[in-house]
Design an enzyme around this catalytic site. Structure first.
Site, PDB file in Angstrom:
ATOM      1  N   MET A   1       2.040  -2.371  -4.635  1.00 20.56           N
ATOM      2  CA  MET A   1       1.770  -2.935  -3.322  1.00 20.56           C
ATOM      3  C   MET A   1       0.371  -2.506  -2.881  1.00 20.56           C
ATOM      4  SD  MET A   1       4.358  -4.767  -2.562  1.00 20.56           S
ATOM      5  CE  MET A   1       3.839  -5.148  -0.876  1.00 20.56           C
TER       6      MET A   1
ATOM      7  N   MET B   1      12.941  -5.689  -1.399  1.00 20.46           N
ATOM      8  CA  MET B   1      12.492  -4.646  -0.468  1.00 20.46           C
ATOM      9  C   MET B   1      13.709  -4.230   0.346  1.00 20.46           C
ATOM     10  SD  MET B   1       8.964  -6.250   1.012  1.00 20.46           S
ATOM     11  CE  MET B   1       7.889  -7.285   0.028  1.00 20.46           C
TER      12      MET B   1
ATOM     13  N   ASP C   1       0.394  -7.057  -5.044  1.00 22.52           N
ATOM     14  CA  ASP C   1       0.861  -7.863  -3.920  1.00 22.52           C
ATOM     15  C   ASP C   1       0.338  -7.281  -2.614  1.00 22.52           C
ATOM     16  OD1 ASP C   1       2.240  -9.350  -2.051  1.00 22.52           O
ATOM     17  OD2 ASP C   1       4.236  -8.730  -2.694  1.00 22.52           O
TER      18      ASP C   1
ATOM     19  N   MET D   1      13.776  -9.014   2.183  1.00 21.02           N
ATOM     20  CA  MET D   1      13.669  -7.883   3.110  1.00 21.02           C
ATOM     21  C   MET D   1      14.953  -7.734   3.912  1.00 21.02           C
ATOM     22  SD  MET D   1       9.883  -8.660   4.620  1.00 21.02           S
ATOM     23  CE  MET D   1       8.504  -9.062   3.552  1.00 21.02           C
TER      24      MET D   1
ATOM     25  N   HIS E   1      11.466 -10.012  -5.436  1.00 21.96           N
ATOM     26  CA  HIS E   1      11.005  -8.666  -5.073  1.00 21.96           C
ATOM     27  C   HIS E   1      11.948  -8.120  -4.006  1.00 21.96           C
ATOM     28  CE1 HIS E   1       7.565  -6.272  -2.882  1.00 21.96           C
ATOM     29  NE2 HIS E   1       8.528  -5.485  -3.303  1.00 21.96           N
TER      30      HIS E   1
ATOM     31  N   ASP F   1      10.066 -12.580  -1.575  1.00 19.03           N
ATOM     32  CA  ASP F   1      10.242 -11.262  -0.964  1.00 19.03           C
ATOM     33  C   ASP F   1      11.556 -11.207  -0.208  1.00 19.03           C
ATOM     34  OD1 ASP F   1       7.721  -9.940  -1.618  1.00 19.03           O
ATOM     35  OD2 ASP F   1       6.797 -11.490  -0.383  1.00 19.03           O
TER      36      ASP F   1
ATOM     37  N   HIS G   1       7.049 -16.114  -6.147  1.00 19.84           N
ATOM     38  CA  HIS G   1       7.310 -14.754  -5.687  1.00 19.84           C
ATOM     39  C   HIS G   1       8.142 -14.831  -4.416  1.00 19.84           C
ATOM     40  CE1 HIS G   1       6.497 -10.423  -5.633  1.00 19.84           C
ATOM     41  NE2 HIS G   1       6.504 -10.539  -4.316  1.00 19.84           N
TER      42      HIS G   1
ATOM     43  N   SER H   1       3.438 -16.279  -2.844  1.00 19.73           N
ATOM     44  CA  SER H   1       4.565 -15.682  -2.138  1.00 19.73           C
ATOM     45  C   SER H   1       5.113 -16.649  -1.097  1.00 19.73           C
ATOM     46  CB  SER H   1       4.124 -14.393  -1.448  1.00 19.73           C
ATOM     47  OG  SER H   1       5.154 -13.909  -0.616  1.00 19.73           O
TER      48      SER H   1
END
Length: 214
Positions: free
Chosen positions: A135, A65, A173, A34, A63, A32, A30, A6
């Site tokens: 998660m 979020m 994750d 956000m 991913h 993330d 990966h 990540s």
């Protein structure tokens, strides 16, 4: 087992070096994303994803979020994502629509749930997605402690995938390290996401190898 470091835990002053670590030793990037609304944190957006894409030789797993994931699927697909996952909790009644939208851009679609969301909530969608991301900490911050109940959740999802004959992969994750990688593999995990365990290790290449060996 596939290893997906990540980039949230990467050294952003030396991002090119971190990207090369993944290219050389791991399987998937990966990323993330956000928004500060769905989760109480803000990470990075399109410029970082596009910069990574220019040097990435492994697929990028984005991913989301974020609230309203459907608004940003096309841009992340065009930025180079090979895989895009979104939270069931953010989509709810629009889950089918978001899965179809991701697939319309030739990208693999994943569905994500937080530890407090019953896995049964996503069972109706398991026949449509390419992977499920469970998660094992609450989405929003890196470095959290692994939630032990995750093993039972993995087994439940794997059992349902087997029952319906779905080839979808299971990804985990949060709080993943060489200490729990073996047990996660035995529970049925196909993709391990690890941030701190890789990028904050003395030897990231050795850390990836340790995760893979379980």
């Amino acid at each position: 087992m596939l290893i997906a470091p990540s980039l949230l835990a990467a050294d952003f002053l030396h991002l090119s070096k971190e990207v090369e670590t993944v290219n050389a030793h791991a399987d998937i990037f990966h990323l993330d994303i956000m928004d500060g609304t769905f989760v109480p944190n803000i990470s990075f957006g399109f410029p970082v994803v596009e910069a990574v894409a220019r040097e990435a030789r492994k697929p990028m797993d984005v991913h989301l979020m974020i609230v309203h994931p459907e608004k940003y699927v096309e841009r992340f697909a065009k930025a180079g994502a090979a895989m895009i996952s979104f939270h069931y909790e953010a989509a709810l009644d629009e889950t089918d629509t978001v899965i179809d939208l991701i697939h319309s851009f030739g990208v693999k679609a994943g569905i994500v749930i937080n530890p407090d969301c019953p896995v049964e909530k996503i069972f109706p969608y398991l026949g449509k997605v390419d992977y499920v991301l469970l998660m094992s900490v609450f989405a929003g911050f890196g470095g959290q402690k692994f939630i032990e109940d995750t093993y039972a959740r993995i087994r439940a999802v794997k059992a349902e995938l087997k029952r319906i004959g779905s080839p979808a992969l299971v990804e985990v994750d949060g709080g993943v390290s060489p200490k729990n990688a073996g047990r996660l593999a035995k529970a049925g995990v196909d993709i391990l996401v690890a941030g701190s365990a890789v990028f904050r290790a003395e030897d990231p290449a050795a850390a990836v190898a340790a995760l893979r060996e379980g």
